[in-house]
Write a protein that holds these residues in place. Structure first.
Motif, PDB file in Angstrom:
ATOM      1  N   THR A 197       0.839  -1.188   0.000  1.00 43.10           N
ATOM      2  CA  THR A 197       0.000   0.000   0.000  1.00 43.10           C
ATOM      3  C   THR A 197       0.878   1.243   0.000  1.00 43.10           C
ATOM      4  O   THR A 197       1.800   1.352   0.801  1.00 43.10           O
ATOM      5  CB  THR A 197      -0.917   0.013   1.234  1.00 43.10           C
ATOM      6  OG1 THR A 197      -1.652  -1.200   1.244  1.00 43.10           O
ATOM      7  CG2 THR A 197      -1.848   1.190   1.200  1.00 43.10           C
ATOM      8  N   THR A 198       0.568   2.154  -0.897  1.00 40.74           N
ATOM      9  CA  THR A 198       1.329   3.393  -0.987  1.00 40.74           C
ATOM     10  C   THR A 198       0.580   4.498  -0.258  1.00 40.74           C
ATOM     11  O   THR A 198      -0.609   4.699  -0.481  1.00 40.74           O
ATOM     12  CB  THR A 198       1.510   3.810  -2.467  1.00 40.74           C
ATOM     13  OG1 THR A 198       2.151   2.748  -3.148  1.00 40.74           O
ATOM     14  CG2 THR A 198       2.328   5.074  -2.575  1.00 40.74           C
ATOM     15  N   VAL A 199       1.265   5.183   0.615  1.00 40.67           N
ATOM     16  CA  VAL A 199       0.700   6.328   1.305  1.00 40.67           C
ATOM     17  C   VAL A 199       1.263   7.572   0.650  1.00 40.67           C
ATOM     18  O   VAL A 199       2.474   7.747   0.559  1.00 40.67           O
ATOM     19  CB  VAL A 199       1.060   6.314   2.812  1.00 40.67           C
ATOM     20  CG1 VAL A 199       0.538   7.555   3.498  1.00 40.67           C
ATOM     21  CG2 VAL A 199       0.538   5.053   3.460  1.00 40.67           C
ATOM     22  N   ARG A 200       0.368   8.420   0.168  1.00 35.14           N
ATOM     23  CA  ARG A 200       0.821   9.637  -0.486  1.00 35.14           C
ATOM     24  C   ARG A 200       1.186  10.699   0.540  1.00 35.14           C
ATOM     25  O   ARG A 200       0.435  10.954   1.462  1.00 35.14           O
ATOM     26  CB  ARG A 200      -0.288  10.202  -1.373  1.00 35.14           C
ATOM     27  CG  ARG A 200      -0.499   9.430  -2.603  1.00 35.14           C
ATOM     28  CD  ARG A 200      -1.315  10.261  -3.531  1.00 35.14           C
ATOM     29  NE  ARG A 200      -2.418   9.475  -4.044  1.00 35.14           N
ATOM     30  CZ  ARG A 200      -3.414   9.960  -4.746  1.00 35.14           C
ATOM     31  NH1 ARG A 200      -3.460  11.230  -5.009  1.00 35.14           N
ATOM     32  NH2 ARG A 200      -4.360   9.192  -5.182  1.00 35.14           N
ATOM     33  N   ARG A 201       2.342  11.268   0.350  1.00 36.98           N
ATOM     34  CA  ARG A 201       2.801  12.363   1.195  1.00 36.98           C
ATOM     35  C   ARG A 201       2.150  13.639   0.713  1.00 36.98           C
ATOM     36  O   ARG A 201       1.985  13.856  -0.481  1.00 36.98           O
ATOM     37  CB  ARG A 201       4.319  12.486   1.089  1.00 36.98           C
ATOM     38  CG  ARG A 201       4.905  13.234   2.244  1.00 36.98           C
ATOM     39  CD  ARG A 201       6.429  13.180   2.193  1.00 36.98           C
ATOM     40  NE  ARG A 201       6.889  14.521   2.423  1.00 36.98           N
ATOM     41  CZ  ARG A 201       7.324  15.354   1.499  1.00 36.98           C
ATOM     42  NH1 ARG A 201       7.403  14.992   0.255  1.00 36.98           N
ATOM     43  NH2 ARG A 201       7.708  16.561   1.805  1.00 36.98           N
ATOM     44  N   CYS A 202       1.774  14.492   1.605  1.00 33.69           N
ATOM     45  CA  CYS A 202       1.105  15.731   1.249  1.00 33.69           C
ATOM     46  C   CYS A 202       2.107  16.754   0.730  1.00 33.69           C
ATOM     47  O   CYS A 202       3.039  17.116   1.434  1.00 33.69           O
ATOM     48  CB  CYS A 202       0.376  16.301   2.448  1.00 33.69           C
ATOM     49  SG  CYS A 202      -0.484  17.840   2.082  1.00 33.69           S
ATOM     50  N   PRO A 203       1.895  17.244  -0.496  1.00 33.29           N
ATOM     51  CA  PRO A 203       2.809  18.252  -1.045  1.00 33.29           C
ATOM     52  C   PRO A 203       2.481  19.668  -0.583  1.00 33.29           C
ATOM     53  O   PRO A 203       3.193  20.602  -0.918  1.00 33.29           O
ATOM     54  CB  PRO A 203       2.590  18.113  -2.554  1.00 33.29           C
ATOM     55  CG  PRO A 203       1.171  17.700  -2.668  1.00 33.29           C
ATOM     56  CD  PRO A 203       0.918  16.802  -1.468  1.00 33.29           C
ATOM     57  N   LEU A 204       1.426  19.807   0.200  1.00 32.48           N
ATOM     58  CA  LEU A 204       0.987  21.137   0.623  1.00 32.48           C
ATOM     59  C   LEU A 204       1.648  21.543   1.933  1.00 32.48           C
ATOM     60  O   LEU A 204       1.867  20.723   2.812  1.00 32.48           O
ATOM     61  CB  LEU A 204      -0.530  21.155   0.799  1.00 32.48           C
ATOM     62  CG  LEU A 204      -1.356  20.692  -0.403  1.00 32.48           C
ATOM     63  CD1 LEU A 204      -2.829  20.681  -0.036  1.00 32.48           C
ATOM     64  CD2 LEU A 204      -1.097  21.560  -1.605  1.00 32.48           C
ATOM     65  N   ASP A 205       1.895  22.848   2.063  1.00 30.27           N
ATOM     66  CA  ASP A 205       2.444  23.325   3.329  1.00 30.27           C
ATOM     67  C   ASP A 205       1.298  23.678   4.285  1.00 30.27           C
ATOM     68  O   ASP A 205       0.120  23.572   3.935  1.00 30.27           O
ATOM     69  CB  ASP A 205       3.406  24.498   3.114  1.00 30.27           C
ATOM     70  CG  ASP A 205       2.740  25.761   2.584  1.00 30.27           C
ATOM     71  OD1 ASP A 205       1.504  25.887   2.663  1.00 30.27           O
ATOM     72  OD2 ASP A 205       3.469  26.640   2.102  1.00 30.27           O
TER      73      ASP A 205
END
Length: 74
Positions: A5-13
């Protein structure tokens, strides 16, 4: 079920997340700008930038939906 399972990292600050959360709460761009002591165009630019990073249409509802779906704002 996929074992990788891939967990997406948030690109937002943090600021982007706060703006999206405010949109989700129903506040207008104008109100968000007033609260943050910036221009409304600055808020619009942040929203546009966040939309580009997430590769979604420049619609507030789509931005909010993606952020909530991925758990980036609560």
């Amino acid at each position: 079920m996929n074992m990788h399972t891939t967990v997406r990292r948030c690109p937002l600050d943090t600021t982007d997340k706060e703006i999206i959360k405010a949109l989700a709460e129903g506040r207008s761009r104008k109100d968000i700008a007033f609260e943050r002591h910036v221009s409304e165009s600055a808020i619009c630019q942040r929203i546009q930038s966040a939309s580009k990073m997430l590769r979604i249409p420049r619609k507030d509802a789509a931005l909010v939906a993606v952020a909530f779906r991925n758990g980036w704002v609560s």
